[in-house]
Scaffold this motif. Sequence first.
Motif, mmCIF file in Angstrom:
data_model
loop_
_atom_site.group_PDB
_atom_site.id
_atom_site.type_symbol
_atom_site.label_atom_id
_atom_site.label_comp_id
_atom_site.label_asym_id
_atom_site.label_seq_id
_atom_site.Cartn_x
_atom_site.Cartn_y
_atom_site.Cartn_z
ATOM 1 N N PHE A 427 10.351 8.708 -44.845
ATOM 2 C CA PHE A 427 9.004 9.278 -44.779
ATOM 3 C C PHE A 427 8.781 10.263 -45.918
ATOM 4 N N ILE A 430 8.188 8.293 -49.066
ATOM 5 C CA ILE A 430 6.806 7.806 -49.123
ATOM 6 C C ILE A 430 5.880 8.950 -49.506
ATOM 7 N N LEU A 432 4.966 11.524 -46.988
ATOM 8 C CA LEU A 432 4.134 11.836 -45.832
ATOM 9 C C LEU A 432 4.457 13.226 -45.318
ATOM 10 N N ALA A 466 -1.693 7.445 -56.881
ATOM 11 C CA ALA A 466 -2.219 7.301 -55.527
ATOM 12 C C ALA A 466 -1.981 5.898 -54.986
ATOM 13 N N THR A 469 1.580 5.240 -54.008
ATOM 14 C CA THR A 469 1.986 5.811 -52.735
ATOM 15 C C THR A 469 1.762 4.786 -51.622
ATOM 16 N N VAL A 470 0.651 4.079 -51.725
ATOM 17 C CA VAL A 470 0.363 3.077 -50.698
ATOM 18 C C VAL A 470 1.288 1.864 -50.861
ATOM 19 N N LEU A 473 4.792 2.175 -49.424
ATOM 20 C CA LEU A 473 4.927 2.081 -47.969
ATOM 21 C C LEU A 473 5.526 0.746 -47.548
ATOM 22 N N PHE A 474 5.097 -0.323 -48.238
ATOM 23 C CA PHE A 474 5.519 -1.673 -47.864
ATOM 24 C C PHE A 474 7.031 -1.808 -47.728
ATOM 25 N N ILE A 477 8.965 0.933 -45.410
ATOM 26 C CA ILE A 477 8.815 0.732 -43.979
ATOM 27 C C ILE A 477 9.705 -0.410 -43.508
ATOM 28 N N LEU A 480 12.759 0.984 -41.947
ATOM 29 C CA LEU A 480 12.567 1.471 -40.582
ATOM 30 C C LEU A 480 12.340 0.316 -39.622
ATOM 31 N N LYS A 481 11.642 -0.694 -40.132
ATOM 32 C CA LYS A 481 11.384 -1.843 -39.278
ATOM 33 C C LYS A 481 12.703 -2.485 -38.875
ATOM 34 N N TYR B 149 2.983 4.437 -35.727
ATOM 35 C CA TYR B 149 3.619 3.242 -36.280
ATOM 36 C C TYR B 149 4.685 2.723 -35.319
ATOM 37 N N LEU B 172 -2.953 5.105 -44.254
ATOM 38 C CA LEU B 172 -2.356 5.803 -45.389
ATOM 39 C C LEU B 172 -3.259 5.715 -46.608
ATOM 40 N N VAL B 176 -4.739 8.835 -48.637
ATOM 41 C CA VAL B 176 -4.573 9.127 -50.062
ATOM 42 C C VAL B 176 -5.921 9.441 -50.708
#
Lengths: 538, 533
Positions: A427, A430, A432, A466, A469-470, A473-474, A477, A480-481, B149, B172, B176
Amino acid sequence: MHDIGSLVDQLVESTKTSVGLFVPELVLSGTIVVLLLCRILPLVWRVPTQWIALLGAFTAFGWTLSQFDQLVTPSEALQVKTLFTGLLKFDEFSTFFRMFLSLFLILTITLTVLTGIPDREDAPDFYTLLIGATIGMMIMASANHLLMVFIGVEMTSVPSYAMVGFMKGRRQSSEAALKYVVYGAGAAGVMLYGISLLAGLTGTGSLPEMAERLSMIVAQGQGISDPTNRTIVLASLMVLVGLAFKLSVFPFHFWCPDAFEGAAAEVAGFLSVASKAGAFALLVRFGLAFSGQSKEVSSIAFALGIGLGVLGAATATFGNLSAYGQSNMKRLLAYSTIAHAGYMLMSVSALLVLRFSKQAGAEADVASLSCIEGLMYYLFVYLFMNLGAFAIVALIRNQIFSEELDDYNGLGTQCPVLCFGMTICVFSLIGLPPMGGFFAKFAIFYSVFKATSVHWVMWLVLAAGAINTVFSLFYYIRILKAMYVKPRPDGARKVTYDLMPVGLFVLMVCLPVLGLGLFPARFSETFHHVASLLLTGR
Amino acid sequence: MFSPEVLSNLIIFVPTIFAFLLIFADKTAVEFMRVWTLVGTAITFALSVALLGTYAPADGGIQQVVAKEWISSWNIYYRIGYDGISLTLVVLTGFVFLISMLASWGIEKHVKGYLILFLILETGVMGVFFALDFFLFYVFWEVMLLPMYFLIGIWGGPRREYAAIKFFLYTLAGGVLMLIAMLMYFFASASHTGNGVGSFNLLELAKWAAQGNVFSPGLQVAGFILLFIGFAIKVPTFPFHTWLPDAHVEAPTPISMILAGVLLKLGGYGIIRIAYPLCPYGAQYASYALVAIGVVSIVYGAFAALAQTDFKRMVAYSSVSHMGYVLLGIAVWKINEVTGAAEGANYWLMGMSGAMFQMIAHGVSSPGMFFCVGVIYDRVHHRDLNQFGGLAGLMPRYSGMAAVIFFAGLGLPGLCGFIGEVFVVLSAWNFSKTLAIVSASGVILTAGYILWALQRVYLGPAYKGPHPEAITPMNSREQAIGWALIVPCFALGVYPNFVFDYTDKPMAKLVRSLDEGYQNTPKPHGDVQTTQK
């Protein structure tokens, strides 16, 4: 004219004071000697070398910490600003990085003790390389002379090559090391050429004098078409190539995923953080060396700043997009470090753009403060979050003998502490809140945003930051998945960890990430102070 | 008993404290952990009601409770406070979390982790409603994202991975954009704070925006677009809504209830609290587009709901439609082309109040609908609208409750859904007659899909779908939830002043300051108004 006698006196005097301030590096060098003795002398064969290394690292850390403490306390500011007749800089900025690196050394050694990656026989060699590289990085961070720039970079690189290939039995490891050496040697050669061009043009190797000399030789009002100006730009670019290689900036990043995949996770973690920290400190110093009255020199530095911004945006984008397809954890994290180098490069770019813009003045100093503050904060958080991620990869590898993402499926229930640590690190990577990575990224975005008022290209850089950052995430995550969402396959190797000492170490590395996000005030202020001293205190 | 200061902080952090203590609970003591969490949410709800009791809406201003320095070199404060707008939403949040916790009894997988995340989520939501510092707002906004999530990704339905990542990604991306807008305002306010560092203080920023000469029109337009997209994703309005059906359908029932009941309100709240006050010029500049988006959401959501065969998906699309009223009500800002003053400001105020009421009403009815879906899904394990029927005979009490809740969603007079819709549609008439007529037709479509769903699920001769043997009457826990939802449906419908008492004055104040802000902002030369003639 100085006569020889007074020159010698001066030299002796300088050396005396310098040695006193250079103790942390000397302690580490002494540790190396002791470690090598352990290897040679059968008597000391029994001494556990990791404790010697740890002792050395702790001493260096304590020493640099107290130096840092003295330096940032306004009343007791030390007068000495350079060591060894101007070869090394001794200021808050360099001392911060020396402290940072020795702290990181402690954490890395601790990790290797826990994972046992150098076995007993190889331990002295391994720690020698590790500490040697750290000394090189410390020199990089405090280099004040082109000569020291090169020595620092090489002292860091050579042990790094060996460490990457340290797991001798593995083909992959040797291949990675070879790749790293070849790329590294090429980059170092280019850099050396650039350094010699700069030194030849200016007649000095000293960074503070460079700007002054440059402004003398820059052809007035000729712009980039003048051969002299062109040579300066070329030389600067060549030096930047060497640094870009260390930072694994696009397009000099090719070694990074291979080297990280081949090396042990502990080594990869060390290289990803420490060598970046050293190289960024050096980059900032090199960039600031262009400070001066001359408009022409400023405009060269300004152009470099814009170029770095574009490179940073490209690096972040490339790193994030490539990471998406990875299935090996170390490779994935390697691309992630490339992306993060891109973000950090954006702050250096903003620094140069703000400082060397046409309307530069006292305001530009204030404006560029937040760039250095952001960079330092980012590196500081990055230390914990990236080391945490690599450490957890190493610890999990020790149990399931795999670094493939698919083998992480369902680990969340089996080793909650490790996975919790990984969650925090991911996190934070990423960006966050409430993790430290957010505040760091926020500070960098802010400095880039400030720079947008100077040049429109910085809007693109900000947009790239910016969007990235998005993007990021792919793939983050996915980790974590795998850990939490996917079930653990039947018959998979069990992972069991006691809370002590492994869990404790993981928490020790990961909780600061959270802490740096929740209570950034103290550090932010310190870094702000250091940045203001660096920019104005000359 | 407690001062408002203590109360507000407790409301935010009691759930976290309960979550933290849960870490030490034994994994097997499932029942204890559930009761513990229930107590935590109940205490939070009680505290929020107590806070409502202390609120004195004298002038409708913000009651600033705490402003503690957090990161001083960046002018970032831990600044919380509330007015009638946030307070009613806080109480709604407390209520929805409490009943969702009751509905969480059926969760059997990794109960401990679920409960911890559930409580952290509550802290995030409460924090967003209380935050008066932009930075703090952003932090809480994203804090909310993390547990969500996992709650969808681990405890969700078959396509949960896809739904969870989609939800995360959309939010997200919105975050941003919000971050960039935040930086823009921070940077632009630097010359006004006195110490050269910008400001994150939402009240201060709003005050400067109302003065008109601090933030340039260009900044306000750019800032508004960024902020609006950020919040519109959360609302969600028409082009940004596609995450919602997936997330709703895959999330477990209690999480769907929270998602629909509370999280969607955060978008509307953000528009009211941040996007409008900070960029009055930008908001007015875009008003026609906003109204159009609102109307399209209403109609599009209703048509999409009509087309669904999945019961839960239908309810999800009904949320898109209902939240369209919220945007429509906020956006009906018509100005006089010559003076720049709001024309028929009272209608606009009515629209704003209606939007606010609609948020609360939807916050009650929508969790209710998801709960109804959950009850039957728990029994027969499918949600196909065409395979239901005849439930009224098998589960009479459940069917009665469901009918009331669905009628509340439909907007039947006397139930909570009515007031908001009427206010909004009436105020839209002042703005544009065409759009008002289109939005009013949405009401008919709503009646269409809800009545049709009721008919297919509850009426008819007999249940012919799978698992007919599993259909049993509601147990007492489910009945308690049902009653808890039905009471406010009636109460708000019969006596809407439960909400208006608290929101009227802050809304009037907001409308006044927005009006001033627009008039005070120097217009760029030769600017062509996009507002309709």
